[in-house]
Design an enzyme around this catalytic site. Structure first.
Site, mmCIF file in Angstrom:
data_model
loop_
_atom_site.group_PDB
_atom_site.id
_atom_site.type_symbol
_atom_site.label_atom_id
_atom_site.label_comp_id
_atom_site.label_asym_id
_atom_site.label_seq_id
_atom_site.Cartn_x
_atom_site.Cartn_y
_atom_site.Cartn_z
ATOM 1 N N HIS A 73 70.686 -70.906 -5.928
ATOM 2 C CA HIS A 73 70.879 -69.555 -6.468
ATOM 3 C C HIS A 73 69.956 -69.369 -7.663
ATOM 4 C CE1 HIS A 73 72.939 -65.797 -7.286
ATOM 5 N NE2 HIS A 73 73.047 -66.148 -8.559
ATOM 6 N N ASP A 114 72.140 -70.837 -0.658
ATOM 7 C CA ASP A 114 72.629 -70.315 -1.939
ATOM 8 C C ASP A 114 74.118 -70.637 -2.098
ATOM 9 O OD1 ASP A 114 73.584 -68.687 -4.055
ATOM 10 O OD2 ASP A 114 71.994 -67.234 -3.721
#
Length: 464
Positions: free
Chosen positions: A387, A356
């Protein structure tokens, strides 16, 4: 796409093309290049597998290299069994969509395309503010709406990110949920996504008061339908705050968070990689610029729109107010999403990625002790996904959506089985109790002497 959306897309695309995005973001997620002939391959190994394995709890790996991190329980075993047979987690060959930055940028920047049919409803709050509820009413799935076993479609409450950006994945989740028999509704905060700001008050990062009123209204409209909730990215702070404050009175059967920001204060203070920081900050400023004149009596709008970081923007908007200024510490005492996490009484699945680029490496943004100690919290950690991305090749939906709906189905089956077992136990106890009472009555009728003599003696003594 609105003009500001096009400007944001051009900004991020230009940064990516100039080559400024990849090296900075790689440093941000903690990628390490090791010396030697295997440098590039070993970099992928450390960046992709090492982060996830560091947080594994010794359980059998799930398909696709994912790990479920949680406290052992009957519900955890049920969820683990469902995920092992999940087609959404089946390993797939790496493609051009596998890069974390591309997954993230496709999710936030690309136009949403043909989305679902929405019916908007404005809800007036106790302080005369307004929030918006977008009910997903179409397109109707072929063959009619599929309902659950109780005959009523479950309501799926969807909470977008804290910036108010309605993304492709949120709309994709709503369409998939509608196909699977849910009745999705999207919650929009004050001033977000076309919701008018009728009073100079915005919703702080983790203040669930507006959401409480919205859930009460949804329950009023659908009192007998199960209620599930899903949040995306920074919007998870609102959902987790609500679950913690309401505890067992939340009306929610199950919840899921996609790429949640769990350590929010540290996230604001550390800052995001600069392309994402600039992009989100630009989006915030453009959104609030239409309310500049309404907000100038409560905040310093000149300082607000000259902010250079998300922390400065948040602090100016909610801490340095003209009427009631507070400190940064006090603000997070009231807005940390995990402040009442021990009171949460609803199963929560968090789907996170080890690569992420917005939240950062797992050892920085994931409080793994929460998942090891709290039986209501489950962490599904994948190697790739960016993300809030978790994308697959079109036209397949994001695999996180499939997993969430399978998780809700497993929860429903688990609770139904528990209720059935409790019902059998109650009926058995009632049957055995009836047999005991019948035996006692029979004994009393056969040999009544001692008890009746006592009653008779009492009556005689009373009548003297």
């Amino acid at each position: 796409m609105p003009p500001w959306g096009a400007a944001l897309a051009l900004l991020l695309a230009a940064l990516a093309l100039l080559g400024l995005l990849a090296p900075r973001l790689r440093r941000a997620v903690g990628a390490r290049t090791l010396p030697g002939p295997r440098g590039r391959d070993h970099e992928e190994e450390v960046d992709g597998r090492g982060a996830a394995d560091e947080f594994s709890d010794g359980r059998e790996p799930l398909p696709g290299g994912c790990r479920l991190i949680c406290k052992p329980s009957a519900l955890a075993q049920c969820l683990l069994s469902a995920l092992r047979h999940s087609a959404a987690l089946e390993p797939r060959p790496r493609s051009w969509l596998s890069g974390p930055h591309l997954q993230t940028l496709c999710h936030f920047v690309l136009p949403v395309g043909p989305g679902p049919e929405l019916a908007r409803e404005y809800l007036q709050l106790a302080d005369d503010g307004l929030v918006a509820l977008d009910w997903v009413v179409g397109p109707c799935p072929r063959g009619g709406r599929v309902t659950n076993a109780g005959g009523l479609p479950a309501v799926l409450l969807v909470i977008p990110n804290a910036w108010g950006r309605l993304t492709r994945n949120v709309l994709g989740l709503c369409l998939l949920a509608l196909e699977r028999g849910y009745y999705p509704v999207i919650f929009h905060r004050r001033g977000h996504h076309g919701c008018p700001l009728v009073s100079p008050r915005l919703q702080p990062f983790g203040d669930p008061s507006d959401l409480k009123e919205a859930v009460t209204y949804i329950r009023f409209r659908h009192p007998a339908a199960p209620l599930f909730a899903v949040s995306e990215g920074s919007g998870s702070a609102l959902l987790l705050s609500y679950l913690g404050e309401c505890g067992s009175s939340s009306y929610v059967t199950g919840a899921a968070c996609i790429s949640p920001v769990l350590r929010c204060r540290e996230w604001f203070e550390a800052g995001l990689p600069w392309p994402y920081e600039r992009g989100f900050l630009l989006h915030q400023k453009i959104t609030l610029s239409r309310y500049a004149s309404a907000l100038q009596d409560t905040v310093d709008t000149h300082k607000l729109f000259r902010s250079r970081s998300l922390r400065e923007f948040e602090e100016t908007l909610f801490c340095h107010t003209k009427s009631f200024p507070i400190s940064w510490d006090t603000y997070w005492d009231h807005n940390d999403p995990l402040r009442d996490v021990d009171e949460a009484a609803v199963p929560v699945l968090c789907i996170c990625s080890a690569d992420d680029p917005v939240c950062g490496p797992p050892d920085h943004f994931l409080p793994t002790e929460l998942f090891h100690s709290n039986p209501y919290f489950f962490l599904l950690l994948s190697h790739h996904g960016g993300h809030c991305g978790f994308l697959r090749q079109e036209p397949l939906p994001a695999w996180s959506h499939e997993v969430i709906l399978e998780y809700f189905r497993a929860l429903t089956e688990f609770f139904r089985t528990e209720e059935r077992m409790k019902g059998l136990s109650r009926r058995r106890a009632s049957f055995l109790g009836g047999r005991r009472r019948w035996g006692t009555l029979q004994k009393r009728e056969v040999s009544p002497s001692s008890h009746l003599e006592e009653i008779f003696s009492w009556k005689r003594s009373y009548t003297r």
